[in-house]
Design a protein around this motif. Structure first.
Motif, short mmCIF file in Angstrom:
data_model
loop_
_atom_site.label_atom_id
_atom_site.label_comp_id
_atom_site.label_asym_id
_atom_site.label_seq_id
_atom_site.Cartn_x
_atom_site.Cartn_y
_atom_site.Cartn_z
N GLU A 43 29.07 38.64 28.04
CA GLU A 43 29.21 39.19 29.26
C GLU A 43 30.11 40.29 29.89
O GLU A 43 31.00 40.90 28.69
CB GLU A 43 30.25 37.74 29.94
CG GLU A 43 30.12 36.38 30.16
CD GLU A 43 30.17 35.94 27.93
OE1 GLU A 43 29.50 34.37 28.30
OE2 GLU A 43 30.25 36.28 27.01
N ASP A 44 29.69 40.92 30.26
CA ASP A 44 30.48 41.91 31.30
C ASP A 44 32.00 41.79 31.04
O ASP A 44 32.45 43.19 31.37
CB ASP A 44 29.88 42.61 31.79
CG ASP A 44 28.63 42.89 31.66
OD1 ASP A 44 28.24 43.85 31.10
OD2 ASP A 44 27.60 43.27 32.84
N SER A 45 32.21 41.12 32.18
CA SER A 45 33.69 40.39 31.68
C SER A 45 34.23 38.84 31.90
O SER A 45 33.40 38.30 32.68
CB SER A 45 34.17 40.98 33.60
OG SER A 45 33.91 41.07 34.35
N LYS A 88 51.93 25.55 28.55
CA LYS A 88 51.53 26.25 29.03
C LYS A 88 50.77 27.78 29.47
O LYS A 88 50.52 27.57 29.12
CB LYS A 88 53.85 27.65 29.43
CG LYS A 88 54.59 27.10 29.33
CD LYS A 88 55.95 28.06 29.40
CE LYS A 88 57.64 27.67 29.31
NZ LYS A 88 58.53 28.81 29.34
N ARG A 89 50.01 26.87 30.69
CA ARG A 89 49.16 27.81 31.27
C ARG A 89 49.52 28.82 31.19
O ARG A 89 50.29 29.88 31.35
CB ARG A 89 49.55 27.50 33.30
CG ARG A 89 48.26 28.30 33.59
CD ARG A 89 48.02 28.44 34.55
NE ARG A 89 46.56 28.77 35.73
CZ ARG A 89 45.75 29.70 36.81
NH1 ARG A 89 47.37 29.93 37.46
NH2 ARG A 89 44.98 29.92 36.93
N ALA A 90 48.26 30.19 30.36
CA ALA A 90 47.63 31.45 30.62
C ALA A 90 46.91 31.41 30.49
O ALA A 90 45.88 30.60 30.60
CB ALA A 90 48.60 31.36 28.49
N VAL A 91 46.65 32.92 31.08
CA VAL A 91 44.95 33.71 31.87
C VAL A 91 45.29 35.47 31.53
O VAL A 91 46.75 35.83 31.49
CB VAL A 91 45.70 32.94 33.45
CG1 VAL A 91 44.67 34.21 33.97
CG2 VAL A 91 46.13 32.53 33.53
N THR A 92 44.38 35.66 31.02
CA THR A 92 43.46 36.54 30.57
C THR A 92 42.80 36.92 31.12
O THR A 92 41.66 36.40 30.54
CB THR A 92 43.75 36.99 28.74
OG1 THR A 92 44.29 36.41 27.96
CG2 THR A 92 43.35 38.11 28.49
N HIS A 93 42.10 38.33 31.49
CA HIS A 93 41.34 38.60 32.34
C HIS A 93 40.80 39.73 31.20
O HIS A 93 41.38 40.40 30.69
CB HIS A 93 41.80 39.42 33.84
CG HIS A 93 42.16 38.04 34.54
ND1 HIS A 93 41.55 37.80 35.71
CD2 HIS A 93 43.20 38.58 34.79
CE1 HIS A 93 42.32 37.13 36.22
NE2 HIS A 93 43.68 37.23 35.36
N PHE A 94 39.60 39.67 30.81
CA PHE A 94 38.77 40.36 29.80
C PHE A 94 37.46 41.16 30.60
O PHE A 94 37.04 41.16 31.13
CB PHE A 94 38.20 40.08 28.33
CG PHE A 94 37.24 39.13 28.46
CD1 PHE A 94 35.95 39.44 28.88
CD2 PHE A 94 37.18 37.41 28.58
CE1 PHE A 94 34.87 38.72 28.87
CE2 PHE A 94 36.14 36.71 29.31
CZ PHE A 94 35.01 37.50 28.93
N GLU A 95 37.35 42.90 29.96
CA GLU A 95 36.14 43.58 30.37
C GLU A 95 35.74 44.26 29.80
O GLU A 95 36.03 45.25 28.71
CB GLU A 95 36.65 44.34 31.56
CG GLU A 95 35.72 45.55 31.79
CD GLU A 95 36.13 46.14 33.08
OE1 GLU A 95 35.44 47.12 33.24
OE2 GLU A 95 37.29 45.78 34.20
N VAL A 96 34.13 43.94 29.65
CA VAL A 96 33.84 44.74 28.18
C VAL A 96 34.02 46.82 28.08
O VAL A 96 32.94 46.73 29.71
CB VAL A 96 32.31 43.61 27.31
CG1 VAL A 96 31.88 45.42 27.24
CG2 VAL A 96 32.78 42.92 26.88
N VAL A 97 34.20 47.56 27.22
CA VAL A 97 34.22 48.85 27.79
C VAL A 97 32.47 49.12 26.76
O VAL A 97 32.51 50.19 28.15
CB VAL A 97 35.67 49.04 27.00
CG1 VAL A 97 35.55 50.61 27.43
CG2 VAL A 97 36.77 48.52 28.03
#
Length: 306
Positions: free
Chosen positions: A181-183, A208-217
């Motif tokens: 995935e690209d992101s 606890k809720r944990a949210v991480t956003h990722f983007e392929v460089v």
């Protein structure tokens, strides 16, 4: 007094107990571990071990008793620190890989706090004598930007932004595998590991809720350079989340691959960008840092084998 329980996992051959523990207990020095062994504070399968050369095997259970912290008078130390920004309220520093943020067992000197005490006349007192000025932290082997509060008013103001998840925190990392995935977004709760209390894990229990956003460089043959944005800030969040989706960080001693091709001191993770509202001007300020030498060297080596 604290007791740490570890189950020996992912070793191919018998390993010296001090070496194994220094790898697993990332924030405790090997010399302190050896001191604990010598004083009878380490048990393997219920038996006190007497030598640092004792070898542990797969599925051995280790109990380590950590004594109460010593009463400390922290000493200022003339250690160079990379100051990105400073005024009467806030410091932003670029922490090198390998530097502990605040004192912990086996690391009572040469920490960022020791360096800050030498550099600053005033630091906030909210987090006590051991962590003056420290609003948030990054792991010893993670490099990058940290904000430091010089007074309690600034500390409370910055801590409120952390609680509201309004601070910009962007990291760069190198992970194993080629992300398709690209992101994407990882929304998975994080809590203590049921066996290894130094690890955190994705779990519904006491989490606890944990949210991480990722983007392929950039994608390589067997690796990916990725940009990550924290929405929440749980302990080891990026390391746990990337391992959870099958792309552990290169060099990660706790959540990664045990046998690495590279001679690394820790995970390839850099806190590159940090932005927040200033406690006095109420204006948004943002800072960016260059990738450090160790990080660029790993990318160079990966390029050569891709």
């Amino acid at each position: 007094m604290e007791v740490i329980r570890l189950l020996v996992e992912d070793i191919v051959e018998p390993t010296r107990v001090d070496l194994y523990l220094s790898r697993e207990l990332n924030d405790i020095s090997r010399s302190y571990i050896q001191k604990l062994i010598k004083s009878g504070k380490v048990k393997v399968n219920g038996e006190v071990i007497e030598s640092k050369k004792y070898k542990v095997n797969e599925n051995d259970e280790i109990h380590i008793t950590i004594p109460e912290p010593e009463k400390l008078k922290l000493e200022p130390e003339n250690i160079p620190i990379d100051i990105v920004y400073e005024d009467d309220d806030v410091l932003v520093v670029n922490k090198p890989q390998g530097m502990v943020v605040h004192p912990a067992p086996g690391h009572y000197s040469k920490t960022l706090v020791n360096a800050l005490l030498y550099h600053c006349n005033n630091l906030s007192s909210i987090n006590g004598i051991i962590r003056p000025g420290i609003v948030h932290r990054i792991d010893k082997d993670t490099s990058g930007l940290l904000m430091i509060a010089k007074n309690d008013r600034a500390h409370n103001f910055l801590a409120k932004q952390l609680k509201e998840h309004s601070i910009t925190r962007i990291y760069m990392a190198v992970v194993h595998g080629k992300i398709k995935e690209d992101s994407g977004t990882i929304d998975a709760p994080i809590g203590r590991h049921p066996v290894n209390r130094l690890k955190w894990t994705v779990t519904e229990n006491n989490s606890k809720r944990a949210v991480t956003h990722f983007e392929v460089v950039k994608r390589y043959k067997n690796y990916t350079l990725v940009k990550l944005k924290l929405e929440t800030g749980r302990t080891h969040q990026i390391r746990v989340h990337m391992s959870y989706i099958g792309y552990p960080l290169v060099g990660d001693p706790l959540y990664g691959i045990k046998k690495e091709k590279f001679n690394l001191k820790g995970q390839v993770l850099h806190a590159k960008k940090l932005g927040f509202i200033h406690p006095s001007t109420l204006e948004y300020i943002e800072f960016d840092s260059q990738l450090p030498t160790y990080f660029k060297e790993i990318l160079r080596k990966i390029e050569l084998i891709s």
